[in-house]
Design an enzyme around this catalytic site. Structure first.
Site, PDB file in Angstrom:
ATOM      1  N   ALA A 143       4.551   3.049 -12.691  1.00 55.27           N
ATOM      2  CA  ALA A 143       4.371   2.740 -14.047  1.00 55.27           C
ATOM      3  C   ALA A 143       4.817   3.355 -15.146  1.00 55.27           C
ATOM      4  O   ALA A 143       5.544   4.320 -15.069  1.00 55.27           O
ATOM      5  CB  ALA A 143       2.611   2.879 -14.034  1.00 55.27           C
ATOM      6  N   GLY A 189       3.871   2.685  -8.171  1.00 51.04           N
ATOM      7  CA  GLY A 189       3.976   1.322  -8.077  1.00 51.04           C
ATOM      8  C   GLY A 189       5.169   0.580  -7.549  1.00 51.04           C
ATOM      9  O   GLY A 189       5.398  -0.446  -7.093  1.00 51.04           O
ATOM     10  N   GLU A 245       4.747   0.560  -4.058  1.00 53.30           N
ATOM     11  CA  GLU A 245       3.658  -0.537  -3.486  1.00 53.30           C
ATOM     12  C   GLU A 245       4.507  -1.773  -3.578  1.00 53.30           C
ATOM     13  O   GLU A 245       4.000  -2.817  -2.839  1.00 53.30           O
ATOM     14  CB  GLU A 245       2.513  -0.525  -4.692  1.00 53.30           C
ATOM     15  CG  GLU A 245       1.691   1.008  -4.510  1.00 53.30           C
ATOM     16  CD  GLU A 245       0.781   0.912  -5.273  1.00 53.30           C
ATOM     17  OE1 GLU A 245      -0.560   0.981  -5.068  1.00 53.30           O
ATOM     18  OE2 GLU A 245       0.862   1.065  -6.607  1.00 53.30           O
ATOM     19  N   GLU A 286       0.541   9.126  -6.955  1.00 53.81           N
ATOM     20  CA  GLU A 286      -0.708   9.105  -8.069  1.00 53.81           C
ATOM     21  C   GLU A 286      -1.577  10.109  -7.998  1.00 53.81           C
ATOM     22  O   GLU A 286      -2.224  10.484  -9.085  1.00 53.81           O
ATOM     23  CB  GLU A 286      -1.358   7.477  -7.623  1.00 53.81           C
ATOM     24  CG  GLU A 286      -0.554   6.346  -8.329  1.00 53.81           C
ATOM     25  CD  GLU A 286       0.540   6.019  -7.105  1.00 53.81           C
ATOM     26  OE1 GLU A 286       0.941   4.845  -7.263  1.00 53.81           O
ATOM     27  OE2 GLU A 286       0.636   6.679  -5.945  1.00 53.81           O
TER      28      GLU A 286
END
Length: 305
Positions: free
Chosen positions: A107, A152, A155, A175
């Site tokens: 992010a 992310g 991900e 995270e």
């Protein structure tokens, strides 16, 4: 009942298929990767041509932000994924980076720090929806990880069918270091890829692994030695896409659908899903072409019909 349920699931998934053309000059016709000289283009999408027609390369290109996931990047990627869905000419997709040493750093925390608390949830929901749609693309998707893939970024790669890394790449769901959890599918996809216990260990410890270790854990299908150009994983991904390209496109879409849906249900229902998907290839011209080519001892020429 299982067959009926499988047919319903099948046609629901098939109804999501759509069609695309986004382009940007990023690759030569032969597919060699070139780093961007225009950093303002945060996402560059290239439809290869010639012998590589059908391969789409999606390049992340935010060098100053390490390809971190921003509102604008989510918007651009969502549009690109939507367009790819609509294009029946697409046979495979490669997700890669145009930034040396980076796949995606997760992010955009600078942007996130300026968001009001009420904005965070909706933004994460949009990012999660994007990654879900990437995972739902009907064609094979390959993540070429030539650099850092964190949070992310990993991900996004986990939503792809195949992950190929360079030996020097580094990846992890980190995270918990920030007091949060993976919010774009990491807690669900990582256990499905490497197993529950290992996934818990990596997420709880916010551990980062290199490409070689990722391959050993089953997080990546292949790990290749990095080259001087920094694009070894991309080149291996391109090789794989070229292996996929000549195969029957409808068959590949149905195989992916059968595998994706079948692994989420019991074996009996999974077999019914397979039966429903097989039924879709029986009336195709491609199936007849495959039989003719076998009989005539030549390579088949599939048209996706």
């Amino acid at each position: 009942m299982a067959v009926q349920a499988a047919h319903r699931a099948l046609f629901h998934a098939m109804s999501c298929s759509r069609h695309c053309v986004l382009s940007a000059s990023r690759l030569e016709a032969h597919g060699a990767r070139h780093y961007s000289a225009e950093p303002h283009e945060e996402l560059r999408v290239r439809h290869l041509d010639g012998a590589d027609a059908g391969i789409v390369v999606v390049g992340l290109n935010r060098p100053k932000a390490k390809n971190s996931i921003s509102k604008n990047l989510v918007k651009m990627m969502s549009e690109a994924v939507e367009d790819i869905k609509k294009d029946n000419r697409v046979r495979s997709v490669i997700i890669c980076s145009l930034v040396p040493g980076i796949f995606c750093a997760g992010a955009d925390l600078k942007e996130r720090s300026k968001m009001h608390q009420s904005e965070v949830g909706p933004f994460v929901s949009k990012a999660r929806a994007l990654i879900t749609e990437l995972g739902n693309l009907p064609v094979p998707t390959i993540a070429a990880i030539d650099g850092v893939a964190l949070g992310g970024g990993l991900e996004m790669a986990l939503a792809c069918d195949v992950r190929i890394t360079s030996s020097t790449a580094r990846m992890g769901l980190v995270e918990t270091k920030l007091g949060i959890i993976p919010g774009a599918g990491g807690t669900q996809r990582l256990p499905r890829v490497i197993g529950v216990s290992l996934a818990k260990e990596l997420i709880f410890a916010a551990r980062v692994v290199d490409g070689t270790e990722a391959c050993r854990l089953g997080l990546a299908s292949h790990s290749v030695e990095q080259n001087k150009s920094g694009d070894a994983a991309y080149l291996r991904a391109l090789e794989l896409a070229r292996e996929i390209n000549p195969q029957g496109p409808i068959a590949i879409r149905m195989a992916k659908l059968a595998i994706n849906q079948g692994t989420e249900v019991d074996l009996s229902t999974g077999l019914a899903i397979e039966e429903a998907c097989y039924a879709q290839v029986i009336p195709t011209k491609d199936r007849l072409e495959g039989l003719s080519a076998f009989k005539e001892k030549r390579r088949p020429h599939f048209k996706g019909e």
